[in-house]
Design a protein around this motif. Structure first.
Motif, short mmCIF file in Angstrom:
data_model
loop_
_atom_site.label_atom_id
_atom_site.label_comp_id
_atom_site.label_asym_id
_atom_site.label_seq_id
_atom_site.Cartn_x
_atom_site.Cartn_y
_atom_site.Cartn_z
N LYS A 1 0.83 -1.20 0.00
CA LYS A 1 0.00 0.00 0.00
C LYS A 1 0.87 1.25 0.00
O LYS A 1 1.91 1.30 0.64
N ASP A 2 0.41 2.27 -0.71
CA ASP A 2 1.06 3.58 -0.69
C ASP A 2 0.71 4.26 0.63
O ASP A 2 -0.48 4.38 0.98
N SER A 3 1.71 4.72 1.37
CA SER A 3 1.49 5.23 2.72
C SER A 3 0.63 6.49 2.74
O SER A 3 -0.08 6.73 3.72
N LEU A 4 0.66 7.29 1.68
CA LEU A 4 -0.12 8.53 1.68
C LEU A 4 -1.56 8.29 1.25
O LEU A 4 -2.50 8.61 1.97
N THR A 5 -1.76 7.69 0.08
CA THR A 5 -3.10 7.58 -0.51
C THR A 5 -3.82 6.31 -0.13
O THR A 5 -5.02 6.19 -0.34
N ASP B 1 5.38 23.93 -4.48
CA ASP B 1 6.33 25.01 -4.22
C ASP B 1 5.63 26.25 -3.67
O ASP B 1 6.19 26.97 -2.84
N THR B 2 4.40 26.50 -4.14
CA THR B 2 3.70 27.73 -3.77
C THR B 2 2.93 27.58 -2.46
O THR B 2 2.99 28.45 -1.59
N PHE B 3 2.22 26.46 -2.31
CA PHE B 3 1.33 26.30 -1.16
C PHE B 3 1.82 25.27 -0.14
O PHE B 3 1.20 25.09 0.90
N GLY B 4 2.91 24.59 -0.47
CA GLY B 4 3.47 23.64 0.49
C GLY B 4 3.06 22.21 0.19
O GLY B 4 2.05 21.94 -0.47
N HIS B 5 3.85 21.27 0.70
CA HIS B 5 3.62 19.85 0.43
C HIS B 5 2.36 19.33 1.12
O HIS B 5 1.77 18.35 0.67
N THR B 6 1.94 19.98 2.21
CA THR B 6 0.72 19.52 2.88
C THR B 6 -0.48 19.68 1.96
O THR B 6 -1.30 18.77 1.82
N LYS B 7 -0.57 20.83 1.32
CA LYS B 7 -1.67 21.05 0.37
C LYS B 7 -1.54 20.10 -0.82
O LYS B 7 -2.53 19.54 -1.30
N GLY B 8 -0.29 19.88 -1.27
CA GLY B 8 -0.08 18.93 -2.36
C GLY B 8 -0.53 17.54 -1.99
O GLY B 8 -1.16 16.82 -2.80
N ASP B 9 -0.24 17.11 -0.76
CA ASP B 9 -0.65 15.78 -0.31
C ASP B 9 -2.17 15.67 -0.26
O ASP B 9 -2.75 14.62 -0.60
N GLU B 10 -2.85 16.75 0.15
CA GLU B 10 -4.31 16.72 0.20
C GLU B 10 -4.89 16.53 -1.20
O GLU B 10 -5.88 15.80 -1.38
N LEU C 1 -3.34 15.01 -3.74
CA LEU C 1 -3.07 13.62 -4.15
C LEU C 1 -4.07 12.66 -3.52
O LEU C 1 -4.53 11.72 -4.17
N LEU C 2 -4.41 12.89 -2.26
CA LEU C 2 -5.41 12.05 -1.60
C LEU C 2 -6.77 12.14 -2.30
O LEU C 2 -7.44 11.14 -2.52
N GLU C 3 -7.17 13.36 -2.64
CA GLU C 3 -8.46 13.56 -3.30
C GLU C 3 -8.47 12.92 -4.69
O GLU C 3 -9.47 12.32 -5.10
N VAL C 4 -7.34 13.03 -5.42
CA VAL C 4 -7.24 12.38 -6.73
C VAL C 4 -7.41 10.88 -6.58
O VAL C 4 -8.12 10.22 -7.35
N ALA C 5 -6.77 10.30 -5.56
CA ALA C 5 -6.87 8.85 -5.33
C ALA C 5 -8.31 8.45 -5.06
O ALA C 5 -8.78 7.41 -5.56
N ARG D 1 -0.39 4.04 -7.27
CA ARG D 1 0.44 5.25 -7.30
C ARG D 1 1.89 4.83 -7.47
O ARG D 1 2.42 4.05 -6.67
N LEU D 2 2.54 5.36 -8.53
CA LEU D 2 3.94 5.01 -8.79
C LEU D 2 4.90 5.85 -7.98
O LEU D 2 6.04 5.46 -7.74
#
Length: 717
Positions: free
Chosen positions: A560-564, A605-614, A616-620, A635-636
């Protein structure tokens, strides 16, 4: 004379810049009969104070540490010399960045270039100097035109090139903060059929090894990194002796090549043979492959003995590990070539800040002709769990651009250590579980082959939720408590036992009286009477449900991918391999859909990795909702995903499904974020017949979508 020790703090250990500086510091220290402690920080806000009590002087490179760390060093009255840093040090080694930029601009103006852009940043010391020199010189000449600055940290090379080409200003010369940025800009210009230097000139800074082999060869500024390291070492020694001097200024020189329109003899006698780099990379790939295989082992003892280092340039040193808690650190000296050493012993239980000791660094038996120890943190799940202290430096890593090859050893070790510890924990837990089951839950059963009745003592009925009065049950009824998917393998094992008379065992699920299933470990052995006739089977039964749960949890962690929480790359590779075998046998078709998120880096880069992770979770979640017909969604890594569609009918089905993916990703995220996706499709057997080629072709198709502007679907052709 007391032997002196210099400490060198560096964020990286390899490459044309970092590796050569390290090499020159090491060589100069050796000439001056000085020991060198190299600390690869490899972490943001690094605070581990290795050697702080006995190092006599420090060199810090760029942002290896923060100001708090420097202040700790200064409190001990030890001089700190900075290289390319904005930290407050006692003295510095500077580069004549301003003169270099001015000389480069003067040369470009002689070529009749008039519209200049600067691509880079002004975060690091040298970068800031170069940027302001560019700005100041062109402003004086009346040639500074807005916009002239393009941030290479915030924006991708592709985005920057598009901004430049679509600007109202016809830029004809691009000055890049370093060669690496210049390479990427030239590559993006080529993709858009923009000729360098005929339509636009591109220059870099650093004169890294690859500049002589790019097409066109890159005009740049030669930065004598070996001189930087030497001057920093000599300046540190002077400060250690109480001799105050001015900061050292390193002189650069522009190197004129094709990318600005000049001629250059690319076959200079000073150039290295490119095959050396090819051989180095080949050996590196082979080394990492061998290390990967070795470190899949679950043998903790073999891992700690460090014999896997035989596949690396390092042979001896020290290892510090946190075995149980943050206060219990163990240290061990290793030498993988030491003859006859079959066992190893921990030689010290120490506090982390006591590693390494001065005695270790000055131990002539260990170091012999070597003068350098390299400290590499072992990072696991963003926590420093230990340290590798290698005796010596691998100079070959300075041949090419940074690859972090030395840090990879720490990463390899951390990953293998995690696997070994997980395996040890699982084995220990399983042993305890079986022991408890034997004492509390085991039931002894006996099957009378003449009557087909099963009688039991102990917990067999209790485990399954029946009362003790139900102590006898027919074999037929007992078997029908077994899960339908497990009956076949149960009968096979049972019949083999009857035929051979040997012990048989089986793991299967049995139905509880309340309807759910429990995992059971059933063992049995046929017994014969005095006439040799097989009359009964005696065995035991054990509830192993908890053990199975633990095993399943570990399997989920692996796949399992740890984030998504969708499947990961390892699961994708295994499933694609399995599905292709089935598809080939049944002569059916299969599709790969690979997609990533357009301009995702700019969100991070603009809003931070936390927002990016959110996001990615929603895309999943959105794409998972579409996968209702046996599709395998994985997720690769990063923002890259892939879907396996087995047993497809037509390419139209795949395109229709891909269009659904594109539309759900195009929907707004958190009401104000909008993002699109580039999708690539490859088909079996039309495009490829093996998993590797099929994956590569899907990736190429995805790249074609991105090249065409993104938010598109491309089929490999």
């Amino acid at each position: 004379m007391t032997e002196r020790i210099i400490g060198f703090l560096t964020p990286m250990l390899d490459g044309a810049y970092f590796g050569q500086i390290l090499k020159s510091i090491r060589e100069t220290a050796k000439e001056q009969n000085v020991k060198l402690l190299v600390i690869g920080t490899n972490a943001e806000n690094y605070q581990t104070p290795y050697g702080i009590d006995f190092v006599d002087g420090w060199i810090v490179l760029m942002d290896a540490v923060d100001q708090r760390y420097i202040d700790k060093l200064k409190k001990r009255n030890k001089p700190v010399i900075g290289i390319n840093t904005m930290l407050q040090c006692d003295n510095y080694v500077h580069v004549d960045n301003e003169d270099a930029i001015e000389t480069m601009l003067e040369h470009l103006i002689k070529h009749h270039y008039t519209n200049f852009a600067y691509i880079g940043d002004y975060v690091f010391f040298d970068a800031k100097k170069r940027y302001y020199a560019f700005q100041h010189y062109l402003n004086q000449k009346g040639l500074l035109k807005e916009p002239y600055f393009f941030d290479s940290i915030t924006n991708s090379p592709s985005y920057i090139v598009d901004q430049i080409l679509h600007s109202d200003i016809h830029y004809d010369a691009l000055i890049c903060v370093n060669d690496f940025v210049a390479y990427n800009i030239i590559r993006e210009l080529k993709k858009r059929d923009v000729r360098v230097p005929e339509q636009i000139a591109v220059v870099g800074f650093d004169n890294s090894y690859a500049t002589r082999f790019t097409q066109p060869m890159l005009t740049t500024v030669n930065l004598p990194v070996n001189v930087i390291g030497k001057e920093a070492t000599l300046l540190t020694l002077n400060e250690m002796e109480g001799k105050k001097s001015s900061p050292a200024m390193i002189t650069t020189q522009i190197v004129l090549r094709h990318s600005c329109g000049c001629e250059y003899n690319e076959f200079s006698m000073e150039d290295k043979d490119p095959s050396d780099t090819f051989d180095y990379l080949t050996n590196l790939v082979s080394r990492n492959f061998n290390l990967g295989n070795i470190m899949q082992s679950y043998l903790y003892k073999d891992l700690i003995e460090m014999k896997w280092l035989l596949h690396t340039p390092y042979r001896k040193g020290f290892i510090l590990l946190n075995e149980e808690n943050h206060f219990n650190w163990k240290m061990y000296y290793f030498n993988v070539e030491q003859i006859g050493k079959e066992e190893f012993d921990w030689i010290a239980n120490i506090e982390k800040k006591q590693f390494p000791t001065k005695e270790q660094l000055l131990n002539k038996e260990i170091f012999q002709d070597e003068n350098t120890m390299v400290i590499i943190p072992i990072i696991l799940d963003e926590i420093e769990i230990g340290t590798l202290g290698f005796v010596g430096v691998d100079d070959e890593t300075s041949m090419i651009t940074p690859l972090n090859t030395t840090y990879q050893l720490g990463n390899f070790f951390a990953s293998a250590l995690k696997r070994a510890r997980m395996d040890q924990d699982l084995k220990a837990y399983s042993h305890k579980l079986e022991l408890i089951s034997t004492i509390i839950y085991d039931g002894i059963w006996e099957l009378d082959l003449t009557t087909d009745k099963v009688t039991s003592t102990g917990g067999i009925h209790k485990i399954l939720g029946y009362t003790n009065t139900d102590a006898e049950i027919s074999f037929y009824k007992l078997v029908h408590l077994i899960h339908k998917d497990d009956i076949g393998i149960f009968y096979q094992s049972y019949r083999n036992g009857l035929e051979t008379g040997d012990v048989f065992d089986i793991e299967c699920r049995m139905r509880h009286v309340e309807g759910h299933y429990l995992w059971m470990f059933i063992t049995g052995q046929p017994e014969s009477n005095l006439f040799g006739e097989m009359t009964k089977v005696i065995g035991s039964i054990m509830d192993i449900s908890e053990k199975k749960t633990q095993e399943n949890q570990i399997q989920e962690l692996i796949y399992k991918d740890s984030l998504t929480q969708i499947h990961n790359r390892l699961y994708f590779n295994e499933q694609l391999n399995k599905l292709l075998k089935v598809i080939k046998e049944e002569q059916k078709k299969l599709a790969l859909i690979m997609f990533d998120l357009d301009q995702f880096k700019s969100i991070n880069d603009t809003f931070g990795h936390t927002k990016g992770d959110e996001i990615l979770l929603e895309v999943a979640v959105r794409v998972s909702d579409l996968c209702v017909n046996h599709e395998v969604f994985c997720r690769l890594g990063g923002d890259e995903f892939v879907i396996i569609m087995p047993d497809i009918n037509t390419i139209d089905d795949v395109i229709t499904f891909s269009e659904q993916i594109r539309k759900v990703i195009e929907m707004p995220f958190f009401e104000h974020f909008f993002i699109s996706t580039s999708i690539g499709i490859s088909l079996y057997p039309n495009d490829a017949i093996c998993e590797e080629s099929l994956t590569i072709h899907a990736d190429k198709a995805m790249y074609q979508s991105k090249k065409n502007g993104g938010n598109q679907i491309s089929v490999y052709s």
